[in-house]
Design a protein around this motif. Sequence first.
Motif, mmCIF file in Angstrom:
data_model
loop_
_atom_site.group_PDB
_atom_site.id
_atom_site.type_symbol
_atom_site.label_atom_id
_atom_site.label_comp_id
_atom_site.label_asym_id
_atom_site.label_seq_id
_atom_site.Cartn_x
_atom_site.Cartn_y
_atom_site.Cartn_z
ATOM 1 N N LEU A 12 0.828 -1.207 0.000
ATOM 2 C CA LEU A 12 0.000 0.000 0.000
ATOM 3 C C LEU A 12 0.862 1.256 0.000
ATOM 4 N N ILE A 13 1.949 1.251 0.771
ATOM 5 C CA ILE A 13 2.862 2.402 0.797
ATOM 6 C C ILE A 13 3.498 2.608 -0.583
ATOM 7 N N LEU A 14 3.889 1.512 -1.217
ATOM 8 C CA LEU A 14 4.468 1.618 -2.564
ATOM 9 C C LEU A 14 3.454 2.189 -3.556
ATOM 10 N N ALA A 15 2.210 1.697 -3.491
ATOM 11 C CA ALA A 15 1.188 2.176 -4.417
ATOM 12 C C ALA A 15 0.955 3.675 -4.261
ATOM 13 N N MET A 16 0.856 4.131 -3.033
ATOM 14 C CA MET A 16 0.669 5.556 -2.791
ATOM 15 C C MET A 16 1.903 6.344 -3.234
ATOM 16 N N GLY A 17 3.084 5.772 -2.977
ATOM 17 C CA GLY A 17 4.317 6.439 -3.382
ATOM 18 C C GLY A 17 4.436 6.580 -4.881
ATOM 19 N N GLY A 18 3.992 5.563 -5.606
ATOM 20 C CA GLY A 18 4.028 5.636 -7.061
ATOM 21 C C GLY A 18 3.172 6.764 -7.598
ATOM 22 N N LEU A 19 1.993 6.966 -7.012
ATOM 23 C CA LEU A 19 1.131 8.066 -7.443
ATOM 24 C C LEU A 19 1.742 9.416 -7.074
ATOM 25 N N VAL A 20 2.442 9.476 -5.938
ATOM 26 C CA VAL A 20 3.138 10.711 -5.561
ATOM 27 C C VAL A 20 4.232 11.025 -6.572
ATOM 28 N N VAL A 21 4.968 9.993 -6.993
ATOM 29 C CA VAL A 21 6.001 10.182 -8.017
ATOM 30 C C VAL A 21 5.387 10.748 -9.292
ATOM 31 N N LEU A 22 4.229 10.224 -9.682
ATOM 32 C CA LEU A 22 3.579 10.673 -10.910
ATOM 33 C C LEU A 22 3.143 12.132 -10.814
ATOM 34 N N LEU A 23 2.637 12.537 -9.649
ATOM 35 C CA LEU A 23 2.043 13.861 -9.504
ATOM 36 C C LEU A 23 3.012 14.909 -8.971
ATOM 37 N N ALA A 24 4.226 14.513 -8.585
ATOM 38 C CA ALA A 24 5.194 15.478 -8.047
ATOM 39 C C ALA A 24 5.483 16.569 -9.077
ATOM 40 N N PRO A 25 5.652 17.828 -8.624
ATOM 41 C CA PRO A 25 5.911 18.924 -9.567
ATOM 42 C C PRO A 25 7.126 18.641 -10.445
#
Length: 286
Positions: free
Chosen positions: A123-136
């Motif tokens: 779950l942490i990885l999944a959320m982290g992947g979306l953060v990577v995608l949306l990071a400025p």
Amino acid sequence: MPTLSRPAVLALTTLTMVAFAANSVLARLALATTETGAASFTAIRLGAGAFALALLARQRLRGTGSWASGAALFVYAAAFSYAYLSLSTGTGALLLFGAVQITMIGWGLARGERFGVVQTVGLILAMGGLVVLLAPGVTAPPLGAALLMAASGAAWGVYSLRGRGAGDPIALTAGNFWRAALMGGALLAVAWLWPLHVWPHGGVFVDARGAGLALASGGLTSGLGYALWYRVLPSLRASSAATVQLSVPVIAALGGLALVGEALTLRLALASVVTLGGIALVVRGR
């Protein structure tokens, strides 16, 4: 209903995943390469899906579905269309799929489900992947469109949770599609009366090619795609059914590359691997 052979299960599952991914490709083609507006695409897609599913359900349609589920389906379809005015095919599919899974996983946690170490890491990885995608950054997707797609995925997750174990799935989906199609017509009326200038091509504009793509998305890849999925689903284990859907964002990204001429960025590739890998850990752990 006759039992499917293993080759039939493989073939139908593959066809269904392609159909689900094609929804993203068709939407992006219509909204990025034609004059069709998002409101028109939404209304036509929902109407075509309702018609196709009603033909499949036939006399079983009476009294099926609910307005709450129809509203969730409408929010999914409308937010999906407006998000794809700005998002690439693969980015949109990854955000959609990630939001669907996180919504359903979050519901399980809220209901008292407990995760082991592997599932927590996933779950942490999944959320982290979306953060990577949306990071400025230069290649980050537009935030407004990304939030719309996340809302679309959350609405689909709610719709899926409401429909679990609720009887004849095709008749139920047909009833919900008819309700959502009425809401799609209302959206079209609002867009005509009050043009959505915030979004380019966000309103009632439509051309023949865009209408054809919306009809294909609603009648074929949505309506018939769902019917195929419900046919093959009893032949799959729950974990297999969830895991195989990890292929959808990948197929959609390849479709966008081949048919829409989009580039596959390093950011999207990395985010896809981390997000989908994390979700796979959660699903297999369950």
